[in-house]
Structure formats: C-alpha cells, structure tokens
Design a protein around this motif. Structure first.
Motif, PDB file in Angstrom:
ATOM      1  N   THR A 278       0.838  -1.194   0.000  1.00 18.37           N
ATOM      2  CA  THR A 278       0.000   0.000   0.000  1.00 18.37           C
ATOM      3  C   THR A 278       0.878   1.252   0.000  1.00 18.37           C
ATOM      4  O   THR A 278       1.786   1.373   0.814  1.00 18.37           O
ATOM      5  CB  THR A 278      -0.925   0.006   1.230  1.00 18.37           C
ATOM      6  OG1 THR A 278      -1.717  -1.172   1.201  1.00 18.37           O
ATOM      7  CG2 THR A 278      -1.828   1.226   1.233  1.00 18.37           C
ATOM      8  N   GLY A 279       0.626   2.147  -0.939  1.00 14.41           N
ATOM      9  CA  GLY A 279       1.381   3.395  -1.028  1.00 14.41           C
ATOM     10  C   GLY A 279       2.655   3.313  -1.834  1.00 14.41           C
ATOM     11  O   GLY A 279       3.270   4.328  -2.134  1.00 14.41           O
TER      12      GLY A 279
ATOM     13  N   SER B 272       4.963   2.515  -5.233  1.00 16.44           N
ATOM     14  CA  SER B 272       4.774   2.632  -6.681  1.00 16.44           C
ATOM     15  C   SER B 272       6.126   2.550  -7.373  1.00 16.44           C
ATOM     16  O   SER B 272       7.176   2.547  -6.723  1.00 16.44           O
ATOM     17  CB  SER B 272       4.074   3.945  -7.030  1.00 16.44           C
ATOM     18  OG  SER B 272       4.864   5.050  -6.620  1.00 16.44           O
TER      19      SER B 272
END
Length: 75
Positions: A8-9, A11
């Motif tokens: 999550t979060g 990239s």
C-alpha cells in the motif's frame, strides 16, 4: 506488462533496460511497455519508491511468440 502486488502506497520509481540496443522499456501508470530493437537478451530493472529493486531478463527473437502469461521468479 502490468506490475501488481505492491505494498500500500508503494509505486514504481524507475525502470531501465540494461541493454537498450536490444530492448527499450517505458512505464506509465504501473504498465511497462517493452519494445524489441533487435535479436538478443536484455535485463529489465524496476525500482520502487520503497527502494526495492527487481530485475528480469527478456529475450528478443526473430520469430513471433504468443504469450498467455508471464511469471517472474526471484533471483
């Protein structure tokens, strides 16, 4: 190639072809586009914003290849 399974979060920070004479790689919205230039092999590296780096090899041939799935194993 779509990159999935990120924390999550996290990239993609950058992508790179180690041999741009064989293949070029670009990334947009988590999708990698690999363009074959000529026959041979190239290592593609993906770096995430978390610092994690993963690499895989692509082999460019003269004959077309139909791909149904891609699995990348850990090095």
């Amino acid at each position: 190639v779509k990159v999935t399974g990120l924390a999550t979060g996290d990239s993609i920070s950058s992508v790179e072809s180690k041999n741009q004479r064989i293949a070029i790689v670009n990334e947009r919205n988590g999708i990698l586009t690999i363009k074959a230039i000529k026959k041979g092999s190239a290592t593609i590296s993906i770096q995430l914003k978390s610092g994690l780096i993963k690499s895989f090899m692509v082999k460019v041939t003269n004959n077309p290849v139909v791909t149904k799935a891609i699995s990348v194993r850990r090095f």
